[in-house]
Design an enzyme around this catalytic site. Structure first.
Site, mmCIF file in Angstrom:
data_model
loop_
_atom_site.group_PDB
_atom_site.id
_atom_site.type_symbol
_atom_site.label_atom_id
_atom_site.label_comp_id
_atom_site.label_asym_id
_atom_site.label_seq_id
_atom_site.Cartn_x
_atom_site.Cartn_y
_atom_site.Cartn_z
ATOM 1 N N GLU A 1 14.784 -15.157 0.140
ATOM 2 C CA GLU A 1 15.125 -16.270 1.046
ATOM 3 C C GLU A 1 14.138 -17.421 0.879
ATOM 4 O OE1 GLU A 1 14.941 -14.669 5.015
ATOM 5 O OE2 GLU A 1 16.445 -13.130 4.573
ATOM 6 N N ASP B 1 0.823 -1.206 0.000
ATOM 7 C CA ASP B 1 0.000 0.000 0.000
ATOM 8 C C ASP B 1 0.861 1.262 0.000
ATOM 9 O OD1 ASP B 1 -2.834 0.954 0.396
ATOM 10 O OD2 ASP B 1 -1.969 1.873 2.177
HETATM 11 O O1 TEU Z 1 -4.751 4.030 -1.582
HETATM 12 C C1 TEU Z 1 -3.853 5.055 -1.938
HETATM 13 C C2 TEU Z 1 -4.502 6.340 -2.333
HETATM 14 O O2 TEU Z 1 -3.966 7.337 -1.960
HETATM 15 C C3 TEU Z 1 -5.739 6.491 -3.150
HETATM 16 O O3 TEU Z 1 -6.157 5.366 -3.784
HETATM 17 C C4 TEU Z 1 -6.848 7.165 -2.401
HETATM 18 O O4 TEU Z 1 -7.390 6.262 -1.504
HETATM 19 C C5 TEU Z 1 -7.880 7.702 -3.366
HETATM 20 O O5 TEU Z 1 -7.284 8.770 -3.990
HETATM 21 C C6 TEU Z 1 -9.192 8.128 -2.760
HETATM 22 O O6 TEU Z 1 -9.098 9.147 -1.835
HETATM 23 C C7 TEU Z 1 -4.386 3.076 -0.650
HETATM 24 C C8 TEU Z 1 -5.526 2.091 -0.467
HETATM 25 O O7 TEU Z 1 -5.775 1.428 -1.666
HETATM 26 C C9 TEU Z 1 -6.708 2.839 0.051
HETATM 27 O O8 TEU Z 1 -7.840 2.028 0.156
HETATM 28 C C10 TEU Z 1 -6.333 3.415 1.399
HETATM 29 O O9 TEU Z 1 -7.399 4.213 1.853
HETATM 30 C C11 TEU Z 1 -5.073 4.252 1.326
HETATM 31 O O10 TEU Z 1 -4.044 3.615 0.600
HETATM 32 C C12 TEU Z 1 -4.532 4.512 2.703
HETATM 33 O O11 TEU Z 1 -4.011 3.327 3.237
#
Ligand code: TEU
Length: 567
Positions: A275, A220
């Site tokens: 690993e 993420d």
């Molecule tokens: O998403 C990263 C992210 O910044 C965008 O997809 C954002 O959620 C979108 O612009 C809507 O506002 C990841 C994950 O996929 C997402 O679900 C999480 O909310 C985010 O990271 C935080 O962990």
């Protein structure tokens, strides 16, 4: 004129060719109440095997207060009771393997939940060493103003004042001059990746899940983990999804996104994965603004794949698709990584709805009743066509749960059921992502369309889900579900993912590719946009995204359709 875009590959590791199906555990299937769980996933493994996908990526199922639907992790080694137990996770991994499915789990390293024990210790005492594991800083103006001007991706400032938290219980908290950084919600404090303890902890977390048999990780916000330690002001518009920015060219690059030092982290992690042999993989979620930058995440000693969001955000027109496909293949080939093809996920409006809007591309952050309503018929045909093309392209294809049923976005959710922090932090200016996260319909005539055994569903499902339920589609030979099954079976049979790809006629109003592999006939792939086109006489259709007349002298492919054929 025919141009080679990509060479034939030798058979390789699974992740180079896989169709990877994203499971959003909250909304996939529930063996209990309104929220999906791991036993629900286990109960549907047969469905997924029959669909013909190769791997499952599960969004987070770890202990979490669910302020951002699990992307706020309180304990990285423990399954949240809402989703089941660690034993359920191990059972899922083992049974998925029995079904021939690989398992990728989500890793959320940019931030923890504010309920994580490190953060709780940091809050409790301004002198706690745990403060160094995050970005605690004194505010400006005697603590009254945030340390810099950064903005949260979800709206509002990216800093939260400790003294404003009712749970900051340390004796000195009322006078605590410090703020902490949260690039997402205030419940998601950013970790300090310059700290060796953070680095060590995540290497251990990788091993923890690798030891339990997972085949890989989806990482993420992979472009966000390292910050310029000086924390300089930077407040140009930065579109998280496209990675595009309006910052003038003479402005320094963002101090919080896509810092070159992130790559050191992935090199360390790659050593850990190696690993365990060469069969475990990492895929980067990195929203960066050009594909060459993205390719850096998948150099030979870093990650294995990166989500290709350029494909997702490409407007549905011939030139955008053509250039995106060319550039994606060239950039990933240059570093020896497979290209991925992404059309949807839990963060964007579902393809069926998104592609039915007047302006296609990334689309809005959610759709409400008062917003422009898509032409669902057109969006549906385009979504199928785009997936039929996607499955033909070399590399790895990602599909989001429910796309195989042709589900639309829920565009009439009442605001009071919304949970996405983006809705709250923008004060409703953005509907947010709940509309693509609605629980799946399995059985048309059961409560919650068979999503849960209790008939409950954490979000209401639209009426349109009834006729789209999996049981209805299973029984209908011409259903969307059966089209996807056929599509993935043909992709596998013809080894489309490892074939060479040639582009035919780069001036046409449609896309035309040839998939070529030693030992089999060429497969032609066409995607139409606004105009219909005709197939050559005698063409043998292998896959078609929608019904059209075959068998006559002239076969016409209608607009917004895709077809695979042998001449
Ligand atoms: O998403 C990263 C992210 O910044 C965008 O997809 C954002 O959620 C979108 O612009 C809507 O506002 C990841 C994950 O996929 C997402 O679900 C999480 O909310 C985010 O990271 C935080 O962990």
């Amino acid at each position: 004129m025919t141009v080679l875009l990509h060479r034939e590959n030798e058979p390789g590791q699974w992740w180079r060719e896989a169709v990877i199906y994203q499971i959003y555990p909250r909304s996939f299937a529930s063996s209990s109440g309104p929220i999906g769980d791991l036993q629900g996933v286990i109960s549907r493994l047969g469905y997924l095997q029959d669909l013909g996908v190769d791997a499952l990526w599960l969004s987070p199922f770890y202990l979490s207060p669910q302020k951002d639907a699990g992307y706020d992790v309180a304990n990285y080694r423990q399954v949240d009771p809402m989703f089941g137990t660690n034993a359920d996770a191990e059972e899922l991994i083992a049974k998925a393997h029995d079904h021939g499915l690989k398992i990728i789990v989500d890793l959320v390293p940019n931030h923890t939940s504010d309920q994580h024990e490190w953060f709780q210790a940091a809050l409790a005492d301004p002198a706690a060493p745990e403060r160094d594991l995050y970005w605690f800083r004194d505010g400006k103006n005697d603590g009254e103003a945030p340390p810099n001007d950064w903005l949260s991706v979800f709206g509002g400032a990216a800093w939260t004042r400790v003294s404003e938290r009712s749970d900051a219980l340390g004796s000195a908290w009322k006078n605590d001059p410090q703020w902490y950084l949260n690039l997402f919600d205030s419940s998601q404090p950013d970790l300090n990746w310059d700290h060796p303890k953070v680095r060590g902890e995540f290497r251990d977390i990788l091993r923890f899940w690798l030891d339990r048999g997972v085949d890989g990780f989806r990482v993420d916000v992979a472009h966000g983990m390292v910050k310029d330690p000086e924390l300089p002001d930077w407040q140009f518009h930065y579109d998280m999804v496209s990675g595009a920015t309006d910052a003038p060219a003479d402005i320094p690059p963002p101090p919080q996104w896509n810092r070159p030092e992130v790559h050191d982290i992935y090199r360390e992690w790659r050593e850990v994965l190696d690993e365990y042999g060469d069969d475990r993989a990492m895929v980067a979620e990195a929203w960066v603004d050009d594909i060459e930058e993205l390719a850096k995440y998948v150099r030979h000693d870093e990650m294995h794949q990166a989500f290709n969001f350029d494909f997702l955000v490409a407007p549905f027109d011939v030139n955008s698709y053509r250039s995106t496909i060319r550039q994606s293949l060239a950039a990933m080939d240059a570093v020896g990584a497979p290209t991925t093809w992404v059309l949807s996920n839990h963060d964007v409006v579902r393809a069926v709805s998104r592609l039915g809007l007047r302006k296609t591309g990334k689309g809005p952050n959610g759709i409400r009743e008062e917003d422009e309503q898509p032409d669902i018929d057109r969006g549906f045909h385009r979504a199928l066509a785009a997936h039929v093309l996607q499955a033909a392209l070399p590399g790895s294809a990602y599909i989001y749960q429910g796309e195989e049923l042709g589900l639309p976005e829920h565009m009439a959710l009442p605001d009071h059921v919304r949970e996405d922090p983006a809705f709250f932090r923008t004060h409703g200016a953005e509907a947010g992502r709940d509309g693509c996260r609605v629980p799946l319909p399995w059985v048309s005539d059961e409560p919650s369309y068979g999503f849960s055994t209790t008939g409950e569903s954490w979000l209401p499902q639209p009426d349109s889900f009834g006729k789209l339920a999996a049981d209805q589609q299973q029984a209908d030979a011409n259903s969307t579900l059966n089209l996807y099954r056929h599509l993935f079976a043909e992709r596998r049979r013809l080894h489309m993912a490892r074939a060479a790809l040639y582009e035919v006629d780069d001036k046409a109003a449609y896309l035309h590719y040839v998939s070529r592999l030693t030992g089999r006939d060429d497969v032609h792939v066409i995607l139409t946009f606004e105009q219909a086109t005709e197939l050559p006489h005698g063409a043998h259709v292998l896959v078609q995204s929608r019904e059209f007349e075959g068998g006559n002298a002239v076969v016409t492919v209608p607009p917004n359709a895709a077809v695979w054929y042998t001449p």
